[in-house]
Structures are given as C-alpha cells and as structure tokens.
Design a protein around this motif. Structure first.
Motif, PDB file in Angstrom:
ATOM      1  N   ASP A  40       7.315  -6.760   1.304  1.00 18.74           N
ATOM      2  CA  ASP A  40       8.366  -5.885   1.816  1.00 18.74           C
ATOM      3  C   ASP A  40       7.889  -4.433   1.875  1.00 18.74           C
ATOM      4  O   ASP A  40       8.424  -3.638   2.659  1.00 18.74           O
ATOM      5  N   ILE A  41       6.910  -4.087   1.056  1.00 20.02           N
ATOM      6  CA  ILE A  41       6.395  -2.707   1.007  1.00 20.02           C
ATOM      7  C   ILE A  41       4.997  -2.612   1.612  1.00 20.02           C
ATOM      8  O   ILE A  41       4.737  -1.753   2.460  1.00 20.02           O
ATOM      9  N   LEU A  42       4.099  -3.489   1.209  1.00 22.75           N
ATOM     10  CA  LEU A  42       2.704  -3.420   1.660  1.00 22.75           C
ATOM     11  C   LEU A  42       2.251  -4.768   2.203  1.00 22.75           C
ATOM     12  O   LEU A  42       2.547  -5.816   1.617  1.00 22.75           O
ATOM     13  N   GLN A  43       1.592  -4.715   3.305  1.00 25.55           N
ATOM     14  CA  GLN A  43       0.989  -5.912   3.874  1.00 25.55           C
ATOM     15  C   GLN A  43      -0.540  -5.753   3.874  1.00 25.55           C
ATOM     16  O   GLN A  43      -1.071  -4.653   3.842  1.00 25.55           O
ATOM     17  N   GLU A  69       3.689   8.308   5.578  1.00 27.61           N
ATOM     18  CA  GLU A  69       3.079   8.719   6.855  1.00 27.61           C
ATOM     19  C   GLU A  69       1.730   8.035   7.059  1.00 27.61           C
ATOM     20  O   GLU A  69       1.402   7.587   8.166  1.00 27.61           O
ATOM     21  N   VAL A  70       0.911   7.955   6.001  1.00 24.14           N
ATOM     22  CA  VAL A  70      -0.390   7.280   6.090  1.00 24.14           C
ATOM     23  C   VAL A  70      -0.202   5.815   6.429  1.00 24.14           C
ATOM     24  O   VAL A  70      -0.886   5.245   7.290  1.00 24.14           O
ATOM     25  N   GLU A  71       0.775   5.159   5.766  1.00 28.03           N
ATOM     26  CA  GLU A  71       1.012   3.736   6.001  1.00 28.03           C
ATOM     27  C   GLU A  71       1.528   3.496   7.422  1.00 28.03           C
ATOM     28  O   GLU A  71       1.104   2.555   8.107  1.00 28.03           O
ATOM     29  N   ALA A  72       2.432   4.364   7.869  1.00 26.44           N
ATOM     30  CA  ALA A  72       2.975   4.206   9.223  1.00 26.44           C
ATOM     31  C   ALA A  72       1.873   4.351  10.270  1.00 26.44           C
ATOM     32  O   ALA A  72       1.831   3.605  11.255  1.00 26.44           O
ATOM     33  N   ALA A  73       0.969   5.308  10.064  1.00 24.19           N
ATOM     34  CA  ALA A  73      -0.134   5.517  11.005  1.00 24.19           C
ATOM     35  C   ALA A  73      -1.057   4.310  11.044  1.00 24.19           C
ATOM     36  O   ALA A  73      -1.545   3.908  12.105  1.00 24.19           O
ATOM     37  N   SER A  74      -1.303   3.696   9.888  1.00 20.93           N
ATOM     38  CA  SER A  74      -2.209   2.540   9.853  1.00 20.93           C
ATOM     39  C   SER A  74      -1.574   1.329  10.524  1.00 20.93           C
ATOM     40  O   SER A  74      -2.258   0.521  11.154  1.00 20.93           O
ATOM     41  N   ARG A  75      -0.234   1.183  10.402  1.00 16.80           N
ATOM     42  CA  ARG A  75       0.440   0.054  11.060  1.00 16.80           C
ATOM     43  C   ARG A  75       0.464   0.231  12.574  1.00 16.80           C
ATOM     44  O   ARG A  75       0.414  -0.739  13.332  1.00 16.80           O
ATOM     45  N   ALA A  76       0.535   1.510  13.023  1.00 18.00           N
ATOM     46  CA  ALA A  76       0.560   1.776  14.460  1.00 18.00           C
ATOM     47  C   ALA A  76      -0.784   1.433  15.092  1.00 18.00           C
ATOM     48  O   ALA A  76      -0.859   1.018  16.224  1.00 18.00           O
TER      49      ALA A  76
END
Length: 712
Positions: free
Chosen positions: A667-670, A705-712
């Motif tokens: 739910d938090i990290l994949q 922000e770092v996580e969102a950028a990596s998912r994008a």
C-alpha cells in the motif's frame, strides 16, 4: 680499418667507432653514450638523379629490442615510423642539407638505427653526430663536420645532453647543431625563458659542439675515402645568359607585385614567353634538353631580384619594410558545436584552430623505447596542410613529415602554459587546419591555438604567439626580416621561428641555408622576434585577453574523487555491474585509476553530482542517522528491503513505513520504487534498520515527491 675513439663528454663516456659494422655502406659510424647505441650510415648513388632537386633522405628508426621490448599490435614487428622517429629524422636532415655542394644531385641516404636504449640518454642528438661522421668518412662531397647537443637548465645551471630524468626538472629542452664556427640548427622548447637566457644556452651548446667535432675529426683523420667523381648539374652558361637577358627586367617587375597570386601569374607569363622564344631559336633537340633548366634559371633570377631589392632598398616583395608584421585579424567562436574555435589570419596565412576536451579515455597511448612502461599523453596538437591552402591540386597520401614537424613545434609552444593535470584533468586536443598559406603557418597555428583554448575556457597561464624571422645575407651585407613570406622563406637564408608569451620563449626552431650564423645575428633576430610577438599579443588581447570563466556548454565537466584503493572493487562490482549501473543511471563516464582517483565526466553538473553521491555512498560505511535514497528491492508482509547504496540493503519494517498504521507493505511501497529512508541502527550482525517514517518527519514531503517521480 677499425678505429674506436673514447672520451668523456658531459660526465659520461662517449664512444665513436667505425670499420666493424655496416662496411658495405659508403660510410658508417657507431655512437655509444652511456648504454644508448645508434648506428649511422651514409650511402650514395653513382649517377645523378633526373629529379629537379637534391634527393637527400634521412631515416631514423628505433628498434624495440633496443630497450628489451617486443612491439605491440598484431604483427609484432616495427612498422611505419612513429612521431618521435620522424621528428628526429627532420632534426638530423636540417643541419646536414646545406652542407652539400651546389649542383650535387646524386641520391644520398642517411640511415640511423637505435640499437640500444638505456632509457636515460636520448639517441636523437647522437644520430646527428654519427650521421656527420658517416658522411665525413664516405666519398660523398660534404663541406664540414657538424655535431648536435641537447641543452637543459636546472636551477640556473646549464647541462649538456641531460638525461630524461634531468629534463623532467629542466626549464629548457633545446637541441642545437652546428659546425666549429657557427650554429646551423636550433629546435626545442622552454618554460617562458627570456631571450637573453636562450642566447646564453646556445653559447654553452656551441662549446659542447666544438668538443664533439674535435672527437669526430680524430675518428676521421686518415680514414676518409677520396671524394667521388661527380659533375655539378648546373644550367648551361649560354642558356643562362640568354634567359637572363630575356627575363630579368620582367621578373623584377613581377617580384614587385605585392599579392602572391598576382606575382605567381606574372611569373608564369614570363616563363611561358621565354619558352616560346627559345623554341623558335633552338633546334628541337636543344630545346628539349634545355626545358628543365629554364625553371631553375628563372628561379635564380627571382632569388637575386628579391634579395637585391631588400638589401638595396629595404623593401620586401609585399611592400613592407624589414620590421613590419602583416595585418592581423582574430575571431573566436566560429563553430557553434565545438568546445573552442578560433580563426587567426596574418596576411595571406590563415589557421582555423579548434580545441576539444575529453576524458582520460581519450589519452594517447605511446609505446616508447625511452620509457620502461607505456606512457599516456593528455595533450595533442595536430597540424593539417591541405593543398588548397596554396592553390594547388595534390593527392592526399596521409600525414606528411612536414605536418608532423609543424604540429610538434606548435605543441611545444603551448604545452608549458597548460594547467597542471591534477587541477584540470582533461585530455586536450587541438587541431589546426591551414586554410591559406603564405609563410609562417606554424606560428599562425600557435596564435590560433592560444585563442581557441581561451575560448574553450581552458585556464592557460598566458596567451602565446609566434613569429617567423628571416635573413638575407650577401657577404658582409645582412638584412633580418620580421614575419617572413613563403617567398622569403624559400629564397632567403633563414627560417627562425620563435613562439612565447610576454614573459619569455616557449618554443624555438631555426633552419638556415648558409653555413652558420654569428651570435650578433642570432641576438638581433631574437630581439626583433620579441618585439613582433608583443605586437601580435596586443592584437590577440583585443579579441580575448584571458580564458573564459566557464567551459563551453558542450564540453564535459570532470569531477575528481580520491578514494581508498581497496574500495575500487566495490565500485566496479561483479563483472563491472555496479559501475555500469551508475553510468547508465546518471549518463556519465567514469574512469578509475589504480591510485584510487576517480574521474567523473558529465555534460551537466547535476549528473556529475549524482554520480559522485552514488560513489561516495559505496565507499563510505553506512552512517547511522543519515538519510539515503534507493530502490525498493523486495517487499514482504513485514516490510520492504531498500538498497541504500549499491550492494547494501536494509529492512524498513512495516511499522516504519508511515506515521499511520499500515496494513499491507505494497500500500505504501512497491518493488522498484525509489524512496528515501533514514538509517536508524546497525545491529551486531551488520543488519541495517531503516525508517521511511523518520525520513518524512525530517524532510517533509520530499520523500513522497521522490517516490511519485520514480513511479511516473
């Protein structure tokens, strides 16, 4: 008959020997200095050549076995001569060529072979001595013996024939050749040394040359062969008188034309008219026999006309007085995608110079008998002379010896001004393409190269300029010329190139066609060259006076890091996996030296900073309390494993993923998501305990922000 002469010279034993090796050559001499040995031979054809010039060839070849080496490459044998061999051959040729008699046209070859190299003493100056001795022992007509020495200076003390180790501490490295009475050739470089000091060094060198000539004469005494029978290949006297009568006034008029193309066209018309008139006056057989001689006669008329005007009136072919420099223009930044470019134009000589910056991967590797190991070269200057630069059509057959020699001269001029490699860890390549040539293109290359380096942002110590001096000498009448034309080089008595900064000389080269120069003429030429150099530097400063503060936007940025050499394996990783991953992620190029110095090359500063951060993370021990960024390598029901540095993972427990209760890790990290975590602790087994929750508390929204950028 074998003869061996052994004497002390410059603190070491020098030996000359003849009569044991290469006895079928017309003359041979074995020279040994320390444990460096070179064999020099002279051979000559019995019949004159059909070529319209004296066919003297000089070869200088180094054998790999001389230093106990096997040649590199696929074929494992010596091939085409390397740059050092070509430069040494030119260095031998230049003091010898003026000493053959006029009209001698028998093909002659000097062949110098380095048989042993002690990696302390250079064989190139020994080859000048040996070549002169071989000619003096032979039946070849040769006016006077010559010799060559290398001069160095350490702590104001002059050293004759310094070792390679001594040259590393010397501010002068100049090869000087001469006869007993005068200096005939100068070639070398210096570290901004004043002209007065250069003159002092030349005097010291000439003293050493006299010692070597004494030794050479002792070897040759009683052994020289009778001079061969030969007939001077000079134009027929009657034909000479007739051509002079028809052409002399018109040649004088043509020589007064200032533009090179106009002058050449006018001279071509004169030659065509002379040939037409001779064809009507002579029989067909006489005309065919005289055809080849007419060009030589006209050239002698051109030479006499030019020299007379200079000596009588002080006026040169282009209308200048003896001291004036041609009009100069400078431009930089012509080529938008290059790292640095400059166009230097002086009269009808034009050089386009381009600077390119690279990494240590771009260094030139050189396998030399002068060093125990292969050496690398991080600065190169290449000179190109296409035929269109002189309005000619010629086939292109690779780099000529002249191009290699001119490039080396300009490279020596610039080399002392470059920043230390540790401060500016770039490989630098300069290319000079000569677009127009009417004298002194090598010195135009020096000027253009200095401008190109400044335009590229290379922090050189000072601007560098060069000028070529000439000489007209008829008996006691002497005229020293500043900034010579191609015509004045070809028909004059000297080509004396001097390059340097406002402080002093960095490169010098002298070729002469007379038997030698007096110290007074040398002094005047150096003083005039100094004045001209300052004039040129003033003009260059108006275009760019100092290096740009920033490198070209297209040049790589190189960052250096010193690490513990024991950590190199960790950065490289298994089969290079780790370093490849860093380069791919950051878009950088990374070079690692055995000493632990790592060079990161990148076009953008951000990419270099990221690569440096990743490398430092690998070599540093994980630090409790520090926040790291890395990918999620795996997820479980009890948390996520995050790689904080390549090869080092820690567990972020499910309770440390967020401030609120988390039911499921995914739910938090994949897997594959980049996140930021704080290192909370390292247990006794070396296991790392991480916390995303603590990182959020410290950095706010940056983690998301770092996580969102990596998912994008």
């Amino acid at each position: 008959m074998m003869r061996r002469i052994e004497r002390e010279f410059a603190g070491r034993t020098l030996t000359l020997e003849t009569g044991r090796l290469a006895k079928l050559a017309q003359g041979s001499c074995l020279v040994q200095f320390g444990e460096t040995v070179v064999l020099c031979t002279a051979t000559v054809q019995d019949r004159p050549t059909h070529l319209p010039f004296f066919p003297l060839t000089v070869e200088y070849r180094e054998k790999s076995y001389a230093a106990g080496k096997i040649p590199g490459g696929f074929f494992k044998r010596e091939g085409r001569p390397q740059e050092k061999e070509i430069l040494a051959a030119r260095q031998i040729d230049r003091p010898l060529r003026p000493l053959f008699p006029d009209g001698f046209m028998n093909e002659t070859q000097i062949f110098c072979t380095v048989l042993s190299a002690d990696q302390e003493n250079d064989a190139d100056v020994l080859a000048i001595l040996g070549s002169s001795a071989a000619l003096s022992l032979s039946r070849v007509p040769f006016r006077t013996p010559v010799a060559g020495v290398r001069i160095g200076r350490i702590r104001e003390n002059w050293i004759l024939n310094p070792t390679f180790q001594q040259l590393a501490y010397s501010d002068v490295d100049i090869v000087v050749a001469g006869s007993r009475d005068a200096i005939t050739m100068v070639e070398g470089g210096a570290v901004e040394v004043p002209e007065a000091d250069i003159l002092e060094g030349l005097e010291v060198a000439h003293g050493g040359i006299r010692q070597l000539i004494d030794m050479q004469e002792a070897l040759v005494s009683g052994l020289r062969q009778p001079e061969m029978e030969w007939v001077a290949q000079l134009p027929n006297e009657a034909l000479t008188a007739r051509v002079e009568d028809m052409a002399r006034p018109r040649v004088a008029e043509a020589m007064a034309l200032g533009e090179k193309q106009q002058r050449n066209q006018a001279l071509a018309v004169v030659k065509e008219d002379v040939m037409d008139r001779l064809q009507g006056e002579l029989s067909e057989e006489e005309f065919e026999g005289s055809r080849a001689q007419v060009g030589e006669i006209l050239r002698s008329i051109e030479k006499a006309s030019m020299r007379k005007r200079i000596l009588d009136e002080g006026i040169r072919a282009d209308g200048r007085d003896l001291r004036s420099v041609r009009d100069i223009s400078c431009e930089i930044g012509l080529l938008p995608r290059t790292h640095g470019s400059a166009l230097f134009t002086r009269g009808q000589t034009q050089a386009l110079c381009v600077a390119t910056l690279g990494t240590s991967r771009d260094e030139q590797r050189i396998d030399s008998i002068d060093t125990p190991e292969e050496v690398s070269k991080s600065f190169m200057l290449h000179y190109n002379f296409p035929p269109y630069s002189v309005g000619e059509v010629k086939p292109i057959r690779g780099t000529s010896r002249r191009e290699i020699g001119h490039g080396a001269l300009a490279e020596r001029a610039i080399q002392p001004l470059l920043p230390p490699y540790d401060d500016f860890p770039y490989t630098i390549r300069l290319v000079s393409d000569i677009l127009e040539s009417n004298g002194s293109s090598s010195m135009a290359t020096v000027c253009g190269s200095s401008l190109a380096l400044m335009a590229a942002g290379v922090p050189i110590k000072a601007a560098c300029a060069g000028v070529a001096m000439g000489l007209i000498k008829e008996g006691d009448r002497v005229a020293v010329l500043t900034d010579i034309l191609g015509l004045e080089d070809a028909l004059g008595d000297m080509d004396f190139k001097v390059a340097g900064t406002r402080t002093g000389v960095t490169s010098i080269q002298m070729d002469i066609k007379v038997e030698g120069l007096t110290p007074a003429i040398l002094r005047e030429a150096l003083e005039r060259a100094h004045d001209a150099r300052l004039h040129i530097l003033d003009i260059m400063d108006q275009t760019i006076a100092r290096p740009r503060e920033e490198l070209s936007q297209h040049a790589p940025r190189i960052t250096s890091i010193q690490i513990n050499p024991e950590k190199i394996g960790e950065i490289i990783g298994p089969k290079g996996k780790t370093i490849r991953a860093i380069q791919e992620e950051t878009g950088t190029k990374i070079d690692i030296e055995d000493s632990g110095i790592i060079k990161i090359a990148a076009v953008s500063g951000e990419a270099a900073a990221r690569a440096r951060e990743m490398i430092e993370a690998i070599v540093q021990e994980p630090e409790v309390g520090r926040i790291y960024q890395g990918p999620v390598k795996n997820t479980t029901t009890f948390g996520a494993f995050v790689e904080i540095v390549p090869g080092v993972e820690g567990l972020c427990h499910i309770s440390e993923l967020a401030a609120k209760r988390v039911e499921k890790t995914e739910d938090i990290l994949q897997r594959g998501v980049i996140t930021r975590v704080k290192l909370l602790s390292i247990d006794e087994k070396g296991r790392l305990r991480l916390s995303r929750k603590a990182a959020i508390e410290e950095e706010g929204t940056k983690v998301e922000e770092v996580e969102a950028a990596s998912r994008a």
